[in-house]
Design a protein around this motif. Structure first.
Motif: not given
Ligand code: ADE
Ligand code: ZN
Length: 339
Positions: A236-237, A239, A268, A270, A272, A307, A311
């Motif tokens: 998530a961090k 992506r 949810d 985060g 991608s 999203q 993405n």
């Protein structure tokens, strides 16, 4: 169709996980077998379709490689790719990054040139006819040896300007990314990106290997990351895109039912994530069916659908200005529909 499904259909989308050989519809298998005088194990297309009952990835791959045996000349690869692109256009897909498996064909004496001429011919046609843009990704078959992958890389090299990345697919269990570290180092040296199937049936450690040892910039499937919360946070961090294929995962028994798929949870968190078709006739639907079935099974909201579309462009190999353009288009569509 409810409004969320209409939104899914209308939004511009990119497809990032699609095997061209996996788009072979049973009717085309029979038409090509007839053209080449090839014998098939099944009496007709309906019987072949009925055989699409899989207990795991391997049981699918056995049938998939057998089906691909009817693809023999440039025209076969061209019509296969064109048929997919026509369907993609109907699903509202504007950019595609399909895979193909060179070794499935070179092992039968069919040259990389034959395969690439057919596929690229169709991609260029679709660019003119539909305005669809593309990046092409050959994959190494991981059930074969490192030596075979190295030999295949030499065969691919003359065509490398047509490719953006090289991937890794086929039987995951027992074939970790580390087996191919050396060949992917050569791929990167040639200026191509790396993507890899990882964490489909294999453990989350294979996702880490793909990232650390192969320097993969995108993970195909990757759903088993959910077993390693620190990995989910890292994905998530950074992506790092996960190109998931929900209907494929259910048909190959990764999950018992679509309601168990982690797509929404990952969105949810985060990550991608994208939702793609993988091998559509084998798994019961093209990209849009994956989206609409997930809307129902996972009670996705408009924000999730929007999203997913964003993405799909963010995770693509389009240039940054092209990505921004498409993400802007998605936002415009979403605003118009009140999402
Ligand atoms: N080749 C075609 N589809 C595949 C999948 N889902 N996993 C691994 N290799 C594949
Ligand atoms: Zn796949």
């Amino acid at each position: 169709m409810n409004t969320l499904e209409q939104l899914a259909a209308a939004l511009p989308k990119a497809e990032l996980h699609l095997h061209l050989e996996g788009t072979l519809e049973p009717e085309m298998v029979f038409a090509l077998a007839k053209k080449h005088g090839a014998k098939l194990k099944f009496p007709d297309a309906e019987a072949l379709r009925r055989a699409y009952q899989f207990k795991d990835l391997q049981s699918f791959l056995d049938l998939y490689y057998e089906g691909a045996g009817v693809l023999r000349d440039v025209e076969d690869f061209r019509s296969l790719t064109s048929a997919y692109l026509d369907k993609a256009r109907r699903d509202g897909i504007w950019h595609v990054e399909p895979f193909f498996d060179p070794q499935t064909h070179t092992a039968r004496g069919i040259s990389v040139k034959t395969v690439v001429d057919g596929i690229v011919g169709a991609l260029r046609d679709a660019e003119k006819k539909h305005g669809i843009t593309w990046r092409l990704i050959p994959c190494f078959l991981r059930h074969l040896s490192e030596e075979d992958a190295l030999k295949t890389w030499e065969e691919l090299k003359p065509f490398r300007n047509l490719f953006t990345a090289v991937g890794l697919d086929s039987s995951e269990k027992g074939n970790p990314p580390s087996k191919f570290a050396r060949v992917f180092a050569k791929v990167r040296e040639a200026g191509l990106k790396v993507v890899a199937h990882a964490g489909e049936e294999g453990p989350p450690a294979y996702i880490r290997e793909a990232l650390d040892l192969l320097q993969a910039v995108r993970i195909d499937h990757g759903v088993r990351c959910t077993e390693d919360p620190a990995l989910v946070k890292e994905l998530a961090k950074k992506r790092i895109p996960l190109t998931t294929c929900p209907l494929s995962n259910v048909r190959l028994c990764v999950y018992k039912k679509l309601e168990e798929h982690p797509l929404k949870k990952l969105l949810d968190a985060g990550v991608s994530v994208t939702a793609n078709a993988d091998d559509p006739p084998y798994f019961g639907g093209y990209l849009l069916k994956n989206w609409t079935d997930c809307i129902r099974a996972l009670s996705l909201e408009a924000k999730h659908v929007v999203q997913l579309a964003k993405n799909s462009f963010e995770g693509s190999f389009l240039s940054e200005p092209e990505k921004r353009k498409w993400i802007g288009e998605v936002e415009k569509f979403a605003a118009k529909s009140g999402a």
